[in-house]
Structures are given as C-alpha cells and as structure tokens.
Enzyme design. Structure first.
Site, PDB file in Angstrom:
ATOM      1  N   ASP A  46       0.827  -1.204   0.000  1.00 30.38           N
ATOM      2  CA  ASP A  46       0.000   0.000   0.000  1.00 30.38           C
ATOM      3  C   ASP A  46       0.867   1.261   0.000  1.00 30.38           C
ATOM      4  OD1 ASP A  46      -2.354  -1.367   0.036  1.00 30.38           O
ATOM      5  OD2 ASP A  46      -2.792  -1.043   2.152  1.00 30.38           O
ATOM      6  N   LYS A  68      -3.988   2.962  -2.510  1.00 32.26           N
ATOM      7  CA  LYS A  68      -5.258   3.654  -2.708  1.00 32.26           C
ATOM      8  C   LYS A  68      -5.219   4.893  -1.831  1.00 32.26           C
ATOM      9  CE  LYS A  68      -9.094   1.345  -3.167  1.00 32.26           C
ATOM     10  NZ  LYS A  68      -9.276   1.485  -4.616  1.00 32.26           N
ATOM     11  N   MET A 183      -9.267   8.407   7.950  1.00 34.63           N
ATOM     12  CA  MET A 183      -9.728   8.977   6.677  1.00 34.63           C
ATOM     13  C   MET A 183     -10.844  10.000   6.888  1.00 34.63           C
ATOM     14  SD  MET A 183      -9.675   5.341   4.608  1.00 34.63           S
ATOM     15  CE  MET A 183     -10.357   4.448   6.022  1.00 34.63           C
TER      16      MET A 183
END
Length: 280
Positions: A46, A68, A183
């Site tokens: 990642d 991502k 997030m």
C-alpha cells in the site's frame, strides 16, 4: 535471532500472506511481518507502507505498488484482489503488505474473501493499527482509566467517498467518550458539526496526527469547533488519524517522543485539577 526466525512459519509457493506493517516505524513490524519480508517473491504494498519497511525485503523480491489514496488515481480494489490471485497461481510466495492492520479499515477481509473464492491459501498477520500505535507515538492514549472506559473507531468516508450515513452520530456522540477517526480529514467540517449537533462540547479537545510514527510526524491540537479552520490554516494533509476526547489533554504529559527529540518538558498533571470521571 536466526534461531528465532527459523522457528517461524514458511510462506508456501502459491499462497498469500495478508500482513499489517504497522503505522510507520519499521521497529513496529511484528516478527511474522519481518519474516514474511525475508521470504516473499512478490510484495504487493500500500501507499502507507514505510519505505524503510520495504527495504527489509529479501534481495530479488519484486515490489508492486497497489496504493489507494483518497482523491488521487488509485487501483480498483477488485483489481488488487485479483492480482493477488494471479501472482499466487503463478507459483509465487506473495506478501500483501498493508499499513497498520489489514482488518482495521484495511480491506483485508475483502481480499481474503477473493482468495477463498479462487481457492488460494492464505495467512492473516495482524499489525499495529494507526488508531492505537500512531496515537501512542503522539503521546495520546486511546483509553485512560480516569477519563474513559469506551472508545469508538470509525472511518470518515465510505466506499463512495462521502461521510457514512450508517453511522449513528448521535449514539456515538453520547456513548463514546473517545472517538478515533480514520480517513476523516476531507469531511472533518461535517463530522465535527454532526458531533456538536449531537451534544459534544465545541471546546472538546481534538488532535490530528499526521504521518504517525514516522520522521515526518506532525500533531495539531485543536477543538471540535475550530478543527476545520485550524486544519486548513496549518496546511496539514493526509494520512492522518483524528482523535476526539479528553485523552488529547494527556499529550502534555505523555508526549514521550517530543521529550526525546525536542526536549519538551512534560507536565505531571495534564488536567490541572482532580482526575476526570468517565462521562459515558
């Protein structure tokens, strides 16, 4: 040390290990994670995996980026999952390396289900999630006996990129003294408004911990009412963990990293008064 590693499990050819790399500091890798890095033929990693962790890969290992990041061009999750299947079917020892923990907002469950669907054997190796380890590096405990007996972990956006409508903001605001958000920066204005509308105090402490447990770590302390404006003024960017609650005040006493690196003087009584009681 060699004897210790020799007793650890072997990655079989044609299998996949889904491994958490922790929040940043390579010292937070588990022995299983370090062992996997020394064995894997292909490491699919990642964006949040620290480059220092990847430097522990065995010579000749192939590194594939599958990050991502919100608001940026990213690999589709289904494509990542199917790539793991493809690599395993080619006879590789595959390491899927994720920042934090693969099962804490890491989509590890989705990838494991795809492996099951295609008959690929796998192992799960937990990692230290940023919502605990990253906050510890900022001197903020997620629980403190005299402050809270409950903590909630949530994500600030769902798969469509908006604030999740299935979150019971009123219930969390009233029932969870400490809230740790992944997030959440993109929608922090809406999130803080939701919490205040549900009864949280505008002056309740909030902290943003950016690039946690790395050399670039930065911590912004603010309040619910000022979080959005202060975040913008500071110019901070993801990745970040956001924590809401009185535990943020403990940073004045528990910022061990600041004490070590900048000589910060730690306060013996972070609250300045008698101990708080759990408001939940």
């Amino acid at each position: 040390m060699n004897a210790l590693f020799s007793a650890l499990p072997v990655i079989e050819k044609g299998s996949v290990w889904l491994v958490g790399a922790g929040p940043g500091d390579p010292g937070l890798l588990t022995l299983h994670a370090a062992n996997a890095l020394q064995q894997a033929d292909v490491i699919v990693h990642d964006a949040l995996v620290n480059a220092e962790c990847l430097s522990l890969a065995r010579p000749g290992a192939t590194l594939e980026f599958a990050g991502k990041r919100g608001g940026k061009p990213s690999h589709k999750q289904r494509d990542i999952s199917l790539r793991l299947v493809e690599l395993a079917r080619a006879g590789n020892r595959v390491l899927r390396l994720k920042g934090g923990d693969p099962f804490v907002f890491g989509r590890g469950g989705e990838e494991a289900l795809t492996l099951i669907e295609h008959g690929i054997p796998f192992r799960i190796v937990p990692g230290i999630t940023a919502g605990i380890g990253g906050l510890a590096y900022a001197g903020i405990p997620v629980t403190h006996r005299e402050v809270n007996h409950a903590v909630t972990f949530l994500t600030g956006h769902d798969s469509s990129g908006v604030v999740p409508d299935r979150i019971n903001w009123e219930g969390i605001a009233k029932g969870s003294p400490v809230i740790v958000m992944y997030m959440a920066m993109k929608h922090i204005g809406q999130i803080t408004a939701n919490l205040m509308a549900a009864g949280r105090a505008p002056d309740e402490p909030v902290a943003f911990v950016c690039n946690a447990a790395t050399a670039e770590q930065m911590v912004l302390e603010t309040s619910l009412a000022r979080a959005e404006a202060d975040m913008a003024a500071a110019g901070i960017e993801p990745p970040a963990i956001v924590v809401v609650g009185e535990v943020v005040r403990l940073r004045s006493s528990l910022d061990w990293l600041g004490a070590l690196t900048t000589g910060r003087r730690l306060a013996p009584d972070p609250f300045g008064v008698s101990a708080l009681k759990d408001p939940a």
